[in-house]
Design an enzyme around this catalytic site. Structure first.
Site, short mmCIF file in Angstrom:
data_model
loop_
_atom_site.label_atom_id
_atom_site.label_comp_id
_atom_site.label_asym_id
_atom_site.label_seq_id
_atom_site.Cartn_x
_atom_site.Cartn_y
_atom_site.Cartn_z
N ASP A 16 1.43 -0.17 0.11
CA ASP A 16 2.44 -0.32 1.20
C ASP A 16 3.25 -1.70 1.06
O ASP A 16 2.72 -2.64 0.47
CB ASP A 16 1.36 -0.36 2.39
N LEU A 17 4.40 -1.77 1.63
CA LEU A 17 5.17 -2.58 1.48
C LEU A 17 5.24 -3.66 3.13
O LEU A 17 4.66 -4.79 3.05
CB LEU A 17 6.53 -2.40 1.12
N ASP A 18 5.63 -3.12 3.97
CA ASP A 18 5.75 -3.82 5.07
C ASP A 18 4.51 -4.10 5.77
O ASP A 18 3.66 -3.59 5.99
CB ASP A 18 6.60 -2.89 6.28
N ASP A 188 -1.95 -2.33 5.01
CA ASP A 188 -2.48 -3.08 6.42
C ASP A 188 -2.67 -2.13 7.65
O ASP A 188 -3.55 -2.68 8.38
CB ASP A 188 -1.24 -4.11 7.01
#
Length: 238
Positions: A16-18, A188
């Site tokens: 995941d990035l954000d 997250d």
């Protein structure tokens, strides 16, 4: 690092990035405020909309066109077009303002620097594993210099339905061309990332930088395989 399931080595990772590689909350809050200022300077009547009204217009455009779900950029474009129409602009002018507004937002939304330690960790992991990014957002990975670190970047909307739907995970597995249970997804969000990954057959790593216990998390529905509070812990996995 905390393990919830018996650990077996993995052959690849998806990320995941954000809010995993960087704090996306502060980025979006800043970009949203800059967009509001930009809109009000070009269409003063926009000042009459408060936050609940903006959220209501977002819900309206999604209700009117369910195919927008997962396409965060197109949802914003439709939302801005509706707002401009309600300010009295013609359809042509409303669409033009919305297009320009989206372009402005996308620039500001990616106008930040990924923390150096996160870049270094991803770089080290990329030397050990093939990596694929899986994001529900619309950050510009080229602008952030993230693209070279990943074998591929998959975004919700253009590449499939948003996590926790399995579409992006399935596509990532196809790109990596290895069994799902040999891929570790790191993210997250307990629903989008952990639940999505586990339902797709992936191993799941919950990035818990707040260190709030899993038992106190209302979004927890499936156990991750492992939990980390710092991305550097991933370097210890074998």
């Amino acid at each position: 690092m905390k393990f919830y399931r018996r650990w077996q080595p993995v052959s690849a990772m998806t990320f995941d990035l954000d809010d995993t590689l960087y704090d996306n909350r502060v980025v979006i809050i800043r970009a949203e405020q800059m967009l509001l200022d930009w809109l009000e300077a070009r269409c003063p009547a926009m000042v009459n909309f408060d936050w609940p009204q903006w959220q209501m217009m977002r819900a309206e455009v999604i209700a009117a066109n369910a195919s927008l779900v997962g396409f965060v950029t197109e949802i914003r474009r439709a939302q801005l077009t509706l707002a401009a129409l309600r300010c009295g602009l013609s359809e042509t002018d409303a669409k033009s303002l919305a297009d320009d507004g989206v372009a402005f937002f996308l620039h500001e939304r990616s106008n930040f620097t990924v923390p150096e330690d996160a870049m270094q960790i991803i770089g080290e992991l990329a030397e050990r594993y093939p990596l694929v990014a899986i994001t529900n957002g619309n950050v510009d990975c080229d602008k952030l210099s993230l693209t070279p670190l990943f074998k591929h970047v998959l975004q919700a909307g253009p590449d499939g339905a948003a996590k926790p739907d399995g579409a992006l995970f399935t596509k990532a597995q196809s790109i990596l061309n290895i069994p799902a249970d040999t891929i570790l997804h790191v993210g997250d969000h307990l629903k989008a990332d952990v639940r999505g990954a586990k339902l797709a057959g992936f191993k799941a790593c919950w990035f818990n930088d707040t260190k709030t216990p899993l038992t106190l998390q209302r979004r927890a529905s499936l156990l991750p395989d492992v939990e980390v509070s710092d991305l550097s812990e991933l370097l210890a996995l074998s």
